[in-house]
Design a protein around this motif. Structure first.
Motif, PDB file in Angstrom:
ATOM      1  N   ASP A 169     -25.515  44.394  33.182  1.00 20.22           N
ATOM      2  CA  ASP A 169     -26.441  43.280  33.371  1.00 20.22           C
ATOM      3  C   ASP A 169     -27.274  43.461  34.626  1.00 20.22           C
ATOM      4  O   ASP A 169     -28.468  43.144  34.663  1.00 20.22           O
ATOM      5  CB  ASP A 169     -25.651  41.973  33.437  1.00 20.22           C
ATOM      6  N   LEU A 228     -37.317  29.656  39.013  1.00 20.35           N
ATOM      7  CA  LEU A 228     -36.516  30.709  38.385  1.00 20.35           C
ATOM      8  C   LEU A 228     -35.960  31.676  39.418  1.00 20.35           C
ATOM      9  O   LEU A 228     -34.808  32.124  39.317  1.00 20.35           O
ATOM     10  CB  LEU A 228     -37.371  31.468  37.362  1.00 20.35           C
ATOM     11  N   ALA A 229     -36.764  31.991  40.412  1.00 18.24           N
ATOM     12  CA  ALA A 229     -36.287  32.897  41.455  1.00 18.24           C
ATOM     13  C   ALA A 229     -35.129  32.278  42.232  1.00 18.24           C
ATOM     14  O   ALA A 229     -34.137  32.957  42.543  1.00 18.24           O
ATOM     15  CB  ALA A 229     -37.438  33.252  42.404  1.00 18.24           C
ATOM     16  N   GLU A 265     -32.079  32.394  39.984  1.00 21.41           N
ATOM     17  CA  GLU A 265     -31.527  33.746  39.911  1.00 21.41           C
ATOM     18  C   GLU A 265     -30.816  34.120  41.206  1.00 21.41           C
ATOM     19  O   GLU A 265     -29.752  34.764  41.186  1.00 21.41           O
ATOM     20  CB  GLU A 265     -32.651  34.735  39.612  1.00 21.41           C
ATOM     21  N   ALA A 272     -27.523  32.260  41.233  1.00 21.06           N
ATOM     22  CA  ALA A 272     -26.589  32.875  40.285  1.00 21.06           C
ATOM     23  C   ALA A 272     -26.075  34.210  40.802  1.00 21.06           C
ATOM     24  O   ALA A 272     -24.892  34.543  40.657  1.00 21.06           O
ATOM     25  CB  ALA A 272     -27.278  33.059  38.932  1.00 21.06           C
ATOM     26  N   LEU A 273     -26.962  34.981  41.437  1.00 12.20           N
ATOM     27  CA  LEU A 273     -26.532  36.265  42.000  1.00 12.20           C
ATOM     28  C   LEU A 273     -25.527  36.062  43.124  1.00 12.20           C
ATOM     29  O   LEU A 273     -24.538  36.811  43.234  1.00 12.20           O
ATOM     30  CB  LEU A 273     -27.762  37.032  42.489  1.00 12.20           C
ATOM     31  N   LYS A 327     -35.799  42.623  33.812  1.00 11.55           N
ATOM     32  CA  LYS A 327     -35.968  41.259  33.315  1.00 11.55           C
ATOM     33  C   LYS A 327     -36.314  41.260  31.827  1.00 11.55           C
ATOM     34  O   LYS A 327     -35.826  40.427  31.059  1.00 11.55           O
ATOM     35  CB  LYS A 327     -37.066  40.564  34.103  1.00 11.55           C
ATOM     36  N   GLN A 362     -33.078  41.992  29.970  1.00 16.96           N
ATOM     37  CA  GLN A 362     -32.229  40.804  29.900  1.00 16.96           C
ATOM     38  C   GLN A 362     -32.760  39.799  28.881  1.00 16.96           C
ATOM     39  O   GLN A 362     -31.999  39.189  28.123  1.00 16.96           O
ATOM     40  CB  GLN A 362     -32.138  40.161  31.281  1.00 16.96           C
ATOM     41  N   THR A 363     -34.090  39.648  28.843  1.00 17.42           N
ATOM     42  CA  THR A 363     -34.681  38.738  27.855  1.00 17.42           C
ATOM     43  C   THR A 363     -34.413  39.217  26.433  1.00 17.42           C
ATOM     44  O   THR A 363     -34.067  38.430  25.537  1.00 17.42           O
ATOM     45  CB  THR A 363     -36.189  38.622  28.095  1.00 17.42           C
TER      46      THR A 363
END
Length: 338
Positions: free
Chosen positions: A136, A84-85, A88, A91-92, A141, A144-145
């Motif tokens: 955003d 996930l990191a 992310e 994506a960043l 976190k 965002q969830t």
């Protein structure tokens, strides 16, 4: 290994392999526990130099199995968190690259437009995208969830245009009502299915009874008669085309006129009129029943009957006069004296 003899512990290869595997597992567990306590101690108090050892516990096969399962689950969670990191981070990076390209395009377009476009208002779409990106990025976190969950719920309830709490609660209530209706329908369908299953089982049992019960079986004579009837039916069925052709030939030869419903109705009315006339004639003929077939003899008998009728009439009149005289009161004449 205390329950084994020393010689068995030394000279049994299987026991030696099991002991080596157990020792290796305990070493792996001790190392993992030491790393966990080291990381927790460094996170809580970074100034302290001494690392507390793991607490003592009972070492048995059950504890070892539980600790190995815990280590496997922890490593799987760590791998998931690392993935996930990485996602992310990628994506960043993509978002940053898009923002950089967008800013570069906006700056180049503003330079090409000149000084008279410097006071022009920014594009609304770009402003909205920048605002959403900033929101955003500012969310945690958990935020965002929660935002993703709200978006999923709004899309699932078809309330994306108005995701207000009142609208969502209204949609939830409607969905709950539909769910209850579906449950009732499902219950009714289940009852109908069980009823159909019971009826099917009952009909199957009845059919089996018809096939096997002695009271429904044919006797010897009945079976023979049934076979004879079946043969007769087959024979007549084979002769049916021949008879049909024979009837058609007779119709062509005789020339039967085609009949209609109106013709049948007229024929029926004429037949009913004839029946009524026949009844009248039967009533008239019945009056002359008992007379001889000869006309003269019948006339003589008729005259005799008329004479008897006259005698009976005279006797009736005489009897009536006698009855009147007898029942009439007698008038007594009295003399008047002067």
């Amino acid at each position: 290994m205390s329950h084994l003899a020393p010689q068995a512990a030394i000279f049994s290869p299987s026991v030696a392999r099991a002991a080596a595997s157990t020792a290796k597992d305990w070493a792996y567990v001790d190392g993992w526990l030491r790393r966990q306590f080291t990381s927790s101690s460094t996170s809580t108090s970074s100034s302290s130099k001494s690392t507390p050892p793991p607490p003592s516990f009972e070492r048995n096969p059950e504890t070892l199995e539980v600790l190995l399962a815990l280590i496997a689950a922890n490593e799987e969670a760590d791998e998931e968190r690392d993935r996930l990191a990485r996602l992310e981070a990628s994506a960043l990076d993509e978002v940053r690259a898009v923002e950089a390209g967008r800013r570069q395009n906006s700056s180049s377009s503003s330079n090409n437009d000149g000084d008279h476009d410097s006071s022009q208002t920014p594009n609304g779409l770009l402003l909205a995208e920048d605002l959403l990106t900033a929101l955003d990025a500012g969310l945690s976190k958990e935020g965002q969830t929660a935002l993703d969950a709200l978006a999923d719920v709004s899309l699932s309830l078809d309330a994306a245009t108005d995701p207000s709490p009142s609208n969502l609660s209204h949609r939830f209530v409607e969905l709950q009502g539909r769910m209850h209706e579906a449950e009732h329908l499902l219950h009714r369908v289940g009852l109908l299915q069980s009823y159909l299953a019971d009826e099917s089982a009952r009909l199957s049992a009845f059919l089996e009874e018809l096939r096997t019960a002695p009271q429904y079986q044919l006797r010897d004579g009945e079976e023979k008669s049934a076979e004879e009837l079946e043969r007769a039916v087959k024979t007549m069925a084979s002769r049916l085309p021949e008879l049909t052709r024979h009837v058609e030939a007779l119709e062509k030869r005789v020339g039967i006129p085609p009949l209609t419903v109106e013709d049948l109705r007229h024929d029926e009315e004429a037949y009913l009129d004839l029946l009524a006339r026949k009844k009248d004639l039967d009533a008239q003929v019945k009056a002359f029943a008992g007379l001889p077939p000869d006309v003269e003899a019948a006339r003589v008998e008729l005259e005799g009957l008329r004479a008897q009728l006259r005698e009976a009439t005279e006797r009736r009149d005489a009897n009536f006069e006698m009855l009147v005289e007898r029942e009439s009161p007698v008038k007594v004449r009295t003399s008047r004296r002067f």
